[in-house]
Design an enzyme around this catalytic site. Structure first.
Site, short mmCIF file in Angstrom:
data_model
loop_
_atom_site.label_atom_id
_atom_site.label_comp_id
_atom_site.label_asym_id
_atom_site.label_seq_id
_atom_site.Cartn_x
_atom_site.Cartn_y
_atom_site.Cartn_z
N HIS A 131 1.12 0.26 -8.25
CA HIS A 131 -0.25 -0.29 -8.29
C HIS A 131 -0.96 0.06 -9.60
O HIS A 131 -2.18 -0.06 -9.68
CB HIS A 131 -1.07 0.18 -7.07
N THR A 175 1.51 7.66 3.22
CA THR A 175 0.99 6.29 3.10
C THR A 175 0.73 5.75 4.50
O THR A 175 1.51 6.00 5.42
CB THR A 175 1.92 5.35 2.31
N VAL A 207 -2.56 5.67 -8.32
CA VAL A 207 -2.90 5.39 -9.71
C VAL A 207 -3.39 6.67 -10.41
O VAL A 207 -3.87 6.62 -11.53
CB VAL A 207 -3.99 4.28 -9.80
C1 BJW Z 1 -1.53 12.62 4.55
C2 BJW Z 1 -2.30 13.69 4.14
C3 BJW Z 1 -1.61 14.83 3.79
C4 BJW Z 1 -3.65 12.13 4.53
N1 BJW Z 1 -0.28 14.86 3.87
N2 BJW Z 1 -0.22 12.66 4.65
C5 BJW Z 1 0.08 -9.95 5.38
C6 BJW Z 1 1.40 -9.74 5.07
C7 BJW Z 1 1.76 -9.42 3.77
C8 BJW Z 1 0.81 -9.28 2.76
C9 BJW Z 1 -0.48 -9.48 3.08
C10 BJW Z 1 -0.84 -9.84 4.36
N3 BJW Z 1 -2.18 -10.00 4.35
C11 BJW Z 1 -2.65 -9.74 3.11
C12 BJW Z 1 -1.63 -9.42 2.32
C13 BJW Z 1 -1.68 -9.05 0.94
C14 BJW Z 1 -2.24 -7.68 0.64
C15 BJW Z 1 -2.11 -6.71 1.81
O1 BJW Z 1 -1.13 -6.02 2.00
N4 BJW Z 1 -3.15 -6.59 2.61
C16 BJW Z 1 -3.12 -5.72 3.79
C17 BJW Z 1 -4.31 -4.77 3.74
C18 BJW Z 1 -3.08 -6.58 5.01
N5 BJW Z 1 -1.43 -7.21 -0.46
C19 BJW Z 1 -1.68 -7.59 -1.70
O2 BJW Z 1 -2.58 -8.35 -1.99
C20 BJW Z 1 -0.72 -7.06 -2.75
N6 BJW Z 1 -0.20 -8.13 -3.53
C21 BJW Z 1 0.56 -9.08 -2.99
O3 BJW Z 1 0.84 -9.11 -1.79
O4 BJW Z 1 0.99 -10.00 -3.89
C22 BJW Z 1 1.62 -11.19 -3.42
C23 BJW Z 1 0.54 -12.20 -3.20
C24 BJW Z 1 -0.21 -12.60 -4.29
C25 BJW Z 1 -1.19 -13.58 -4.09
C26 BJW Z 1 -1.42 -14.08 -2.82
C27 BJW Z 1 -0.69 -13.61 -1.73
C28 BJW Z 1 0.32 -12.68 -1.93
C29 BJW Z 1 -1.44 -6.12 -3.69
C30 BJW Z 1 -1.90 -4.91 -3.01
C31 BJW Z 1 -2.69 -4.04 -3.98
C32 BJW Z 1 -3.28 -2.82 -3.32
N7 BJW Z 1 -4.18 -2.20 -4.21
C33 BJW Z 1 -4.81 -0.94 -3.85
C34 BJW Z 1 -5.83 -0.57 -4.94
C35 BJW Z 1 -5.07 -0.09 -6.20
C36 BJW Z 1 -5.98 0.28 -7.31
C37 BJW Z 1 -6.84 1.47 -7.01
O5 BJW Z 1 -6.37 2.55 -6.63
O6 BJW Z 1 -8.03 1.29 -7.18
O7 BJW Z 1 -3.81 0.09 -3.73
S1 BJW Z 1 -5.53 -0.97 -2.23
C38 BJW Z 1 -5.10 0.69 -1.80
O8 BJW Z 1 -4.15 0.70 -0.70
C39 BJW Z 1 -4.33 1.24 -3.02
C40 BJW Z 1 -3.23 2.02 -2.37
O9 BJW Z 1 -2.17 2.22 -3.28
C41 BJW Z 1 -2.88 1.15 -1.18
C42 BJW Z 1 -2.13 1.87 -0.11
O10 BJW Z 1 -2.89 2.90 0.44
P1 BJW Z 1 -2.17 4.25 0.87
O11 BJW Z 1 -1.60 4.93 -0.29
O12 BJW Z 1 -1.25 3.99 1.99
O13 BJW Z 1 -3.43 5.15 1.32
P2 BJW Z 1 -4.21 5.17 2.74
O14 BJW Z 1 -5.52 5.79 2.48
O15 BJW Z 1 -4.20 3.85 3.37
O16 BJW Z 1 -3.34 6.13 3.65
C43 BJW Z 1 -3.25 7.53 3.40
C44 BJW Z 1 -2.21 8.09 4.34
O17 BJW Z 1 -2.02 9.45 4.03
C45 BJW Z 1 -2.63 8.02 5.82
O18 BJW Z 1 -1.53 7.54 6.59
C46 BJW Z 1 -2.93 9.48 6.17
O19 BJW Z 1 -2.61 9.79 7.52
C47 BJW Z 1 -2.01 10.21 5.23
N8 BJW Z 1 -2.44 11.56 4.84
N9 BJW Z 1 -3.66 13.28 4.18
C48 BJW Z 1 0.36 13.74 4.33
N10 BJW Z 1 -2.29 15.94 3.39
#
Ligand code: BJW
Ligand code: ZN
Length: 240
Positions: free
Chosen positions: A118, A186, A102
Site C-alpha cells: 500500500h 491484519t 506504510v
Molecule cells: C493486533 C495487535 C497486536 C491489533 N498484535 N494483532 C469486494 C471484494 C474485493 C474487493 C473489494 C470489494 N469491495 C471493495 C473492494 C475494494 C477495496 C476493498 O477491499 N474494500 C474492502 C474494505 C471491502 N480494495 C481496494 O480498493 C484496493 N484496490 C483494489 O481492489 O484494486 C482493484 C480495483 C480497482 C478499481 C476498482 C475496483 C477494484 C485498494 C485497497 C487500499 C487500502 N488502502 C489503505 C490505506 C493505505 C494508505 C494509508 O495508510 O493511509 O490501506 S485502507 C487501510 O486498510 C490500509 C491498510 O493497509 C488496510 C488494511 O488494514 P489492516 O492492516 O488489516 O489494519 P486493521 O486496522 O484493519 O486491522 C488491524 C488488525 O490488527 C486487527 O485484526 C487487530 O485485531 C489486530 N491487532 N493490535 C497483533 N498488538
C-alpha cells in the site's frame, strides 16, 4: 501439543516462509490501527480520506490527516515483532515480507526484503506528472510539484486504486514459491491483500495467524496464535 509449539514446528518445516503484516504489528510501536476500538477510522471516515475522490474534493483535509500521521510515525520505533522478522530474514528463516503498512517500521528494524503493497507514507507523487520524491520531514500544507505545480499526494494506495503492477508481479512470484505464510496483525478485510494467504493455502501451503482477535482468515489458518505480535514473535523465536 500447544499452539505455540505447533506453530514453531510449522516454521521449522517450512521451505519457503513468507510473512504478511498489517497495522496490528505496529500497534505496540504506538502506530494506531485502522479498525477496532482505537482505530483511525473511528475518528475519521475512510471514504472522506482514503480515496482519490476525497483528495480531489478536499486535498487540505486529506493532507492534514497524513501530516498528523507522519508526525506520529516519525516518533515511533520498531517493536520486538519487527525485530524478530528482521532477524529471521538475516538467518534465512524468512524469504520475504509483504506489508500493508506504510509506516516503514520493517525497514527501520533492518528488514530489506520488504514489499510495501500500500505504499510508503514518506513518498510523495504528483497528481499530474511522473514526479516522485521521498522526504523524512512531515509535509506542510498541500505540497506542490516542482516540475508542473500540481498538487502532490502521498504515494499510497487508496480505495478503488489498483496496486502497482510491478508490486503485484513481485507478490505473485513470492506467493507461488511460498509453502508457508505467517499472517500478523491484519483484519483481513481489505482486498487484494486479504486473499494472499488463501492463494498460498490453495496450492497446498500452510497459514499461521497471529492476532489479538479472530479474523475472516482464522477459519483457513492451520494455527491461530491469539495475542500481541510483540510478545508472540519473540516466544516463537525461542522455539526455533
Ligand atoms: C493486533 C495487535 C497486536 C491489533 N498484535 N494483532 C469486494 C471484494 C474485493 C474487493 C473489494 C470489494 N469491495 C471493495 C473492494 C475494494 C477495496 C476493498 O477491499 N474494500 C474492502 C474494505 C471491502 N480494495 C481496494 O480498493 C484496493 N484496490 C483494489 O481492489 O484494486 C482493484 C480495483 C480497482 C478499481 C476498482 C475496483 C477494484 C485498494 C485497497 C487500499 C487500502 N488502502 C489503505 C490505506 C493505505 C494508505 C494509508 O495508510 O493511509 O490501506 S485502507 C487501510 O486498510 C490500509 C491498510 O493497509 C488496510 C488494511 O488494514 P489492516 O492492516 O488489516 O489494519 P486493521 O486496522 O484493519 O486491522 C488491524 C488488525 O490488527 C486487527 O485484526 C487487530 O485485531 C489486530 N491487532 N493490535 C497483533 N498488538
Ligand atoms: Zn508534476
Amino acid at each position: 501439543m500447544n499452539h505455540l509449539q505447533k506453530a514453531a514446528d510449522l516454521l521449522l518445516n517450512a521451505e519457503y516462509l513468507i510473512v504478511l503484516t498489517g497495522a496490528g504489528i505496529s500497534k505496540e510501536s504506538n502506530v494506531p490501527t485502522f479498525r477496532g476500538k482505537d482505530g483511525l477510522w473511528k475518528q475519521y471516515n475512510a471514504m472522506d480520506l482514503a480515496t482519490p475522490q476525497a483528495f480531489s474534493q478536499d486535498p487540505q483535509l486529506v493532507w492534514e490527516w497524513y501530516t498528523w500521521r507522519q508526525k506520529l510515525i516519525a516518533t515511533c520505533i520498531p517493536n520486538p515483532a519487527h525485530h524478530t522478522l528482521a532477524n529471521w530474514e538475516k538467518n534465512g528463516t524468512l524469504k520475504s515480507l509483504i506489508t500493508q503498512n506504510v509506516d516503514g517500521l520493517h525497514r527501520k528494524a533492518g528488514s530489506t526484503k520488504v514489499i510495501e503493497v500500500h505504499g510508503d507514507i514518506w513518498t510523495l507523487k504528483c497528481t499530474r506528472c511522473s514526479f516522485h520524491s521521498r522526504k523524512t520531514e512531515p509535509a506542510e500544507g498541500i505540497p506542490t510539484c516542482p516540475t508542473c505545480n500540481a498538487n502532490l499526494r502521498p504515494d499510497v494506495v487508496w480505495f478503488g486504486e489498483s496496486l502497482p503492477s510491478m508490486i503485484m508481479d513481485q507478490i505473485f512470484v513470492e506467493l507461488q514459491k511460498a509453502d508457508t505464510i505467517l499472517v500478523i496483525g491484519t483484519s483481513a478485510l481489505v482486498q487484494p491483500a486479504a486473499s494472499f494467504p488463501l492463494l498460498v493455502k490453495r496450492q497446498g501451503g500452510r497459514i499461521l495467524e497471529v492476532n489479538i482477535e479472530e479474523t475472516p482468515l482464522t477459519f483457513a489458518a492451520d494455527v491461530h496464535l491469539s495475542g500481541k505480535a510483540g510478545e508472540i514473535l519473540p516466544q516463537l523465536d525461542q522455539l526455533l
